[in-house]
Motif scaffolding. Structure first.
Motif, mmCIF file in Angstrom:
data_model
loop_
_atom_site.group_PDB
_atom_site.id
_atom_site.type_symbol
_atom_site.label_atom_id
_atom_site.label_comp_id
_atom_site.label_asym_id
_atom_site.label_seq_id
_atom_site.Cartn_x
_atom_site.Cartn_y
_atom_site.Cartn_z
ATOM 1 N N ILE A 69 0.860 -1.171 0.000
ATOM 2 C CA ILE A 69 0.000 0.000 0.000
ATOM 3 C C ILE A 69 0.897 1.222 0.000
ATOM 4 O O ILE A 69 1.950 1.238 0.656
ATOM 5 C CB ILE A 69 -0.966 0.013 1.200
ATOM 6 C CG1 ILE A 69 -1.897 1.230 1.113
ATOM 7 C CG2 ILE A 69 -0.217 -0.010 2.524
ATOM 8 C CD1 ILE A 69 -3.029 1.187 2.112
ATOM 9 N N GLY A 70 0.523 2.232 -0.748
ATOM 10 C CA GLY A 70 1.357 3.424 -0.837
ATOM 11 C C GLY A 70 0.523 4.666 -1.012
ATOM 12 O O GLY A 70 -0.616 4.626 -1.484
ATOM 13 N N GLY A 71 1.095 5.778 -0.606
ATOM 14 C CA GLY A 71 0.489 7.071 -0.835
ATOM 15 C C GLY A 71 1.438 7.951 -1.614
ATOM 16 O O GLY A 71 2.662 7.781 -1.558
ATOM 17 N N TYR A 72 0.895 8.907 -2.371
ATOM 18 C CA TYR A 72 1.737 9.787 -3.171
ATOM 19 C C TYR A 72 1.141 11.188 -3.197
ATOM 20 O O TYR A 72 -0.071 11.383 -2.999
ATOM 21 C CB TYR A 72 1.910 9.254 -4.599
ATOM 22 C CG TYR A 72 0.615 9.102 -5.366
ATOM 23 C CD1 TYR A 72 0.098 10.144 -6.131
ATOM 24 C CD2 TYR A 72 -0.096 7.906 -5.325
ATOM 25 C CE1 TYR A 72 -1.087 10.004 -6.825
ATOM 26 C CE2 TYR A 72 -1.283 7.756 -6.019
ATOM 27 C CZ TYR A 72 -1.771 8.812 -6.773
ATOM 28 O OH TYR A 72 -2.957 8.677 -7.447
ATOM 29 N N TYR A 73 1.997 12.154 -3.427
ATOM 30 C CA TYR A 73 1.579 13.555 -3.506
ATOM 31 C C TYR A 73 2.473 14.251 -4.514
ATOM 32 O O TYR A 73 3.702 14.113 -4.472
ATOM 33 C CB TYR A 73 1.690 14.230 -2.141
ATOM 34 C CG TYR A 73 1.281 15.694 -2.160
ATOM 35 C CD1 TYR A 73 -0.051 16.057 -2.065
ATOM 36 C CD2 TYR A 73 2.235 16.699 -2.271
ATOM 37 C CE1 TYR A 73 -0.435 17.399 -2.080
ATOM 38 C CE2 TYR A 73 1.874 18.036 -2.288
ATOM 39 C CZ TYR A 73 0.538 18.379 -2.193
ATOM 40 O OH TYR A 73 0.166 19.700 -2.224
ATOM 41 N N ARG A 74 1.864 14.987 -5.436
ATOM 42 C CA ARG A 74 2.600 15.756 -6.435
ATOM 43 C C ARG A 74 2.148 17.209 -6.371
ATOM 44 O O ARG A 74 0.961 17.509 -6.514
ATOM 45 C CB ARG A 74 2.348 15.219 -7.859
ATOM 46 C CG ARG A 74 2.714 13.753 -8.061
ATOM 47 C CD ARG A 74 4.210 13.574 -8.117
ATOM 48 N NE ARG A 74 4.580 12.199 -8.396
ATOM 49 C CZ ARG A 74 4.822 11.293 -7.465
ATOM 50 N NH1 ARG A 74 4.712 11.621 -6.179
ATOM 51 N NH2 ARG A 74 5.157 10.059 -7.790
ATOM 52 N N ASP A 75 3.095 18.106 -6.162
ATOM 53 C CA ASP A 75 2.829 19.545 -6.206
ATOM 54 C C ASP A 75 3.412 20.059 -7.511
ATOM 55 O O ASP A 75 4.629 20.166 -7.661
ATOM 56 C CB ASP A 75 3.470 20.220 -4.993
ATOM 57 C CG ASP A 75 3.123 21.698 -4.915
ATOM 58 O OD1 ASP A 75 2.303 22.165 -5.715
ATOM 59 O OD2 ASP A 75 3.678 22.397 -4.039
ATOM 60 N N ILE A 76 2.548 20.332 -8.480
ATOM 61 C CA ILE A 76 2.971 20.581 -9.858
ATOM 62 C C ILE A 76 2.872 22.068 -10.174
ATOM 63 O O ILE A 76 1.857 22.715 -9.894
ATOM 64 C CB ILE A 76 2.101 19.779 -10.839
ATOM 65 C CG1 ILE A 76 2.132 18.292 -10.473
ATOM 66 C CG2 ILE A 76 2.562 19.996 -12.268
ATOM 67 C CD1 ILE A 76 1.113 17.462 -11.217
#
Length: 922
Positions: A725-732
């Motif tokens: 299980i994983g989480g991700y975050y992208r600030d573009i």
């Protein structure tokens, strides 16, 4: 374009990977070998692999091993055997990876993989950047899956990886001769049956490899060849933009300006050959020279079939639903453009959605777009790897070139039909269109309309790159120091001509029968299910339109200049880009009691110098002496430079017992495409009175997209599989969108589409994946297994942008795969269901569709969609396997609507393809 500096050497080319490949430490050999763990293959140390399992199970186990041992967040696909990727095409296989979403192309192939909905992906082949023609991206379908040993999908980044993907990177790996100990020959064959086209298409593959001990060291050679020819047929029904029905006596009804369909059908083929030489000159030094050629050949027809509803004498038997709204309406019944809106040239009117009606004495037309497309891509490389104790060095030089020549010759024919009845109100959200007697299947009354349209494109790109990588094993907590640099010299060229010539006397003035054309000029096109129950219709003959005789005769009849038109200087751009990069990275490992923490910390510096040049027709300002100046071809040029620092850090905690966690951070970049940077402008006056004038242009001021990327995972590996299980975050920052705005050119208003940067956007979500076999079951039941993954992607445009609060284009919020497996006693089988939730794929805010006054944005949404595929293989002997497979067996379709679900738009009938085949290995 630059001359082909290394082309004479490129008959050998692509490489044993340099250190960008070796980011997956402790995994499979970097050159990528088959998943079959048999005694004729060796691992990187040269030791014979243990005979364990083969087929699907071995493939999944190898992919899990790669995922576990990588310092990155990565998911992989490993071939089950030589020439046996788990899906028919590369892009189709990628859709099984957590977070990867795809679309279906016009020829029914799976295309355009995105990572978590973002298409800004760097594609590499054996660790080397690869692209198609002048674009940044790579057409995955141009490299047949039979050529691949493995694919890695990188979702986080390290400094030694080539920059260029905000979303991530996809590395395609080919087989290499040192992957095999004994002489090996593998042959595969397949017959594909496409249910829409109802025709068979052959597919062949061949691989041969051997290695020899010589007086100058061990030498290995490999050659791999594949080819296939596929017939296809993809019908589409569409309901065009809505307009207030005043001109038809229905001022309170939102009426489509037209409805109809198109059928894209024909064939395409893809030959591919790659070769490799490896020379172990000494225990410390390996030299290699590899090469690849891929090609695409497509000859097909886009057959249009349209009823121009506003070109009717009357509209009767109208039905509407309760979906009514206040809309701004200009004098022509369209939504006002920005110029009309600013001037107040509109009224506000209450409109209700039309669900059915009969249009009387209606204009209709069919069109044949005869297409002949060719793409050729070459890649070559030469390099060496040095490994002596703690020091490892690699040097790689490569050259690639990709060229496309696309021809499109278009003739429209039309007539009046007595009546057309439409029904847009059904649970399936599709149209039903009926014209009594199917008049478009009769040659009587057809005239030449609109124009003879010629569209020719030539595009090409080339890249010379040199890359050096090194690593030094320090030991203790500081495990390794990694360093390197890369120089890349990229060129791109695009040129096009679009020439439309109306028939003599104007549209509709000449019957087709009056021209000196062969008796088979009109042929039957396959029908479209929503129109007259799928009955065929007549169009101009593709073969005649693509022939020298046909083009010459039609040019003469229409009064067009003889011969193929020269490229338009205003539709040309040339780009040159030089990139300099260097990196420094440290690998560390910290033992803490019963756990271990390891990872990498590094930074990559890049500098990009870019020049782009072309020309555009510009109208000078009027003067008293010349109040109506003629357009002047005006050259333009733009130069930009970017300097970027791209840091990264990762940590993996190994708790023991198969449990581990990881966290990563990286800053990533994606450069704008050359076409988007091209400041040239292309526009055309519509010959259809119901469609607004339109055009497109580039934006030389586009900035590179940047992302701060964070990932965290928790993973548990056990004997028969894993759970993660994983989480991700992208600030573009500087995300690129296309907008349509009204622009006045020479007194004419055009809807012009241009790219722009969105100030900021975020993408965050969760991924869950796992796989296992049921070893605890008795007997042959132990061969069953399951795998699955689920991705949640929540995206949002921020800041003061007009799209603020909306999701990013192309991002589905939910995506999952669920598969049932069987692998035992020579039988390998798989059934997989893949689902993608709703997303928007087009911003139509600047279009003429009437809409509720409170709708600031007007988007085309794709409805949720799922596909079911299966595959089956049986080992008749250890050397011979029979296969059967099917894709999209539930007949999934693309269905879209404009902003509100009752404004139905497109229905595209994707193909179901079935295949039987064999694999033999000696």
């Amino acid at each position: 374009m630059r001359s082909s500096l290394l082309l004479s050497a490129a008959v050998l080319a692509i490489p044993a990977p340099a250190f960008a490949q070796q980011a997956l430490e402790g995994a499979t050999p970097a050159t990528g070998q088959s998943a079959e763990a048999t005694a004729d293959q060796v691992d990187e140390s040269g030791a014979e692999n243990e005979i364990v399992v083969t087929g699907i199970r071995a493939s999944l186990a190898r992919a899990a091993e790669i995922k576990r041992d990588s310092p990155l967040v990565v998911d992989s696909i490993v071939a089950q055997d030589i020439g046996k990727f788990p899906d028919a095409t590369t892009a189709a296989a990628l859709q099984r990876v957590p977070g990867v979403q795809v679309t279906v192309g016009g020829n029914n192939e799976i295309v355009n993989p995105t990572i978590r909905g973002l298409g800004d992906i760097l594609t590499t082949l054996d660790g080397r950047e690869i692209f198609t023609t002048e674009g940044r991206g790579f057409a995955f379908q141009d490299l047949p899956a039979e050529a691949l040993a493995r694919v890695d999908v990188f979702k986080s980044n390290t400094a030694n990886l080539i920059e260029g993907g905000v979303a991530g990177a996809i590395d395609l790996r080919l087989n290499k001769p040192f992957d095999y100990r004994d002489p090996t020959i593998a042959i595969s064959g397949k017959l594909n049956y496409a249910s829409n086209a109802e025709k068979l298409g052959p597919q062949l593959g061949f691989l041969a490899t051997d290695r020899w001990d010589t007086g100058i060291g061990e030498i290995g050679a490999l050659i791999n060849v594949s080819w296939y020819d596929i017939k296809f047929n993809r019908p589409t029904n569409y309901v065009a933009e809505r307009r207030a029905g005043s001109a038809l006596g229905q001022p309170g009804v939102a009426v489509p300006i037209s409805t109809g369909g198109l059928n894209e059908y024909g064939s395409y083929s893809r030959p591919q050959v790659n070769g490799s030489l490896q020379w172990q000159a000494s225990p410390e030094l390996q030299v290699y020279a590899d090469g690849m050629y891929t090609a695409y050949r497509g000859k097909f027809t886009t057959a249009f079939y349209e009823y121009q509803l506003f070109n009717s004498d009357s509209l009767t038997s109208v039905t509407v639903d309760t979906n009514c709204f206040d809309a701004r309406v200009n004098s022509a019944g369209f939504n006002p453009n920005s110029i009309e809106l600013a001037a107040g040239n509109f009224t506000t009117r209450n409109l209700c959605n039309m669900t059915g009606g009969t249009f009387n004495n209606t204009s209709a037309f069919t069109s044949s777009q005869a297409k002949n497309n060719k793409t050729d891509s070459y890649l070559g490389a030469f390099g060496l790897k040095y490994d002596n104790g703690p020091l490892t060095l690699a040097l790689d030089a490569s050259y690639q070139k990709s060229i496309a020549n696309n021809e499109n010759f278009i003739i429209d024919i039309g007539k009046k039909v007595g009546s057309v009845t439409v029904d847009f109100d059904n649970p399936d959200h599709t149209a039903t269109i009926t014209a009594p007697g199917n008049p478009m299947a009769s040659a009587t009354g057809f005239a030449f309309i609109n124009s003879l349209f010629q569209d020719y494109v030539r595009s090409e790109g080339d890249l010379f790159a040199v890359k050096a990588d090194g690593a030094y094993e320090v030991g203790s907590i500081l495990k390794t120091i990694e360093f390197g640099g890369r120089f890349a010299d990229r060129g791109a060229l695009f040129e096009q001509v679009q020439l439309g010539v109306t028939p003599p006397g104007g549209s509709g003035a000449n019957l087709v029968s009056s021209a000196n054309l062969p008796s088979d000029f009109l042929v039957r096109a396959p029908g479209i299910a929503q129109i007259n129950l799928g009955a065929p219709f007549l169009i101009p003959n593709r073969e005649y339109l693509l022939s020298d005789e046909g083009q010459s005769t039609l040019r003469s009849f229409f009064g067009a200049p003889a011969g193929r038109p020269a490229f338009d200087p205003s539709r040309r751009f040339e780009a040159a880009e030089k990139t300099y990069a260097g990196y420094l990275q440290a690998g560390y490992e910290i033992p803490l009691g019963g756990i271990t923490i390891d990872g990498k910390v590094g930074v990559r510096y890049t500098r990009t110098d870019r020049d782009i040049a072309g020309a555009a027709f510009v109208t000078p300002a009027p003067t008293p002496a010349d109040p109506n100046p003629a357009r002047v071809l005006t050259p333009y040029a733009a130069s930009t430079s970017d300097d970027d620092w791209l840091p990264n850090a990762s940590a993996r905690i190994q708790f023991g017992g198969g449990l581990q966690a990881r966290a990563t951070y990286s800053k990533t970049i994606a450069r704008p495409s050359f076409g988007s940077l091209n400041p040239g402008l292309n526009y055309i006056v519509s010959t259809n009175p119901n469609i607004r004038n339109g055009g497109s242009g580039g934006n030389p001021d586009l900035k590179p997209q940047m992302s701060d990327s964070f990932d965290a995972t928790l993973e548990y590996y056990f004997k028969s599989g894993y759970l993660a299980i994983g989480g991700y975050y992208r600030d573009i920052k500087n995300r690129v969108f296309n907008d349509v705005t009204a622009e006045t050119i020479n007194g004419v208003v055009y809807n012009i589409s241009r790219p722009r940067n969105v100030g900021e956007a975020t993408l965050k979500g969760i991924e869950v994946s796992g796989q296992t076999f049921f070893d605890f079951l008795p007997g042959d039941l132990a061969g069953f297994g399951v795998f699955g993954n689920f991705t949640y992607a929540d995206s949002e445009v921020g800041g003061g942008d007009p799209m603020a609060g909306y999701s990013l284009q192309g991002v589905s919020k939910y995506n999952f795969n669920a598969g049932l497996l069987y692998d035992r006693k020579g039988v390998s089988a798989r059934v997989v269901y893949t689902y993608r939730s709703e997303y928007f794929d087009e911003n139509r805010t600047g279009s003429g569709d009437v809409r509720p006054v409170d709708q600031a944005n007007w988007l085309n949404y794709v409805r949720p969609n799922g596909r079911l595929d299966f595959s089956l293989a049986y080992d008749v002997t250890p050397q011979f396997t029979l296969t059967a497979e099917g894709t999209n067996v539930l007949r999934s379709r693309y269905r879209s609507y404009i902003n509100d679900s009752y404004f139905i738009r497109d229905t595209r009938t994707d193909d179901s393809v079935y295949a039987v085949g064999f694999r033999a290995r000696f």
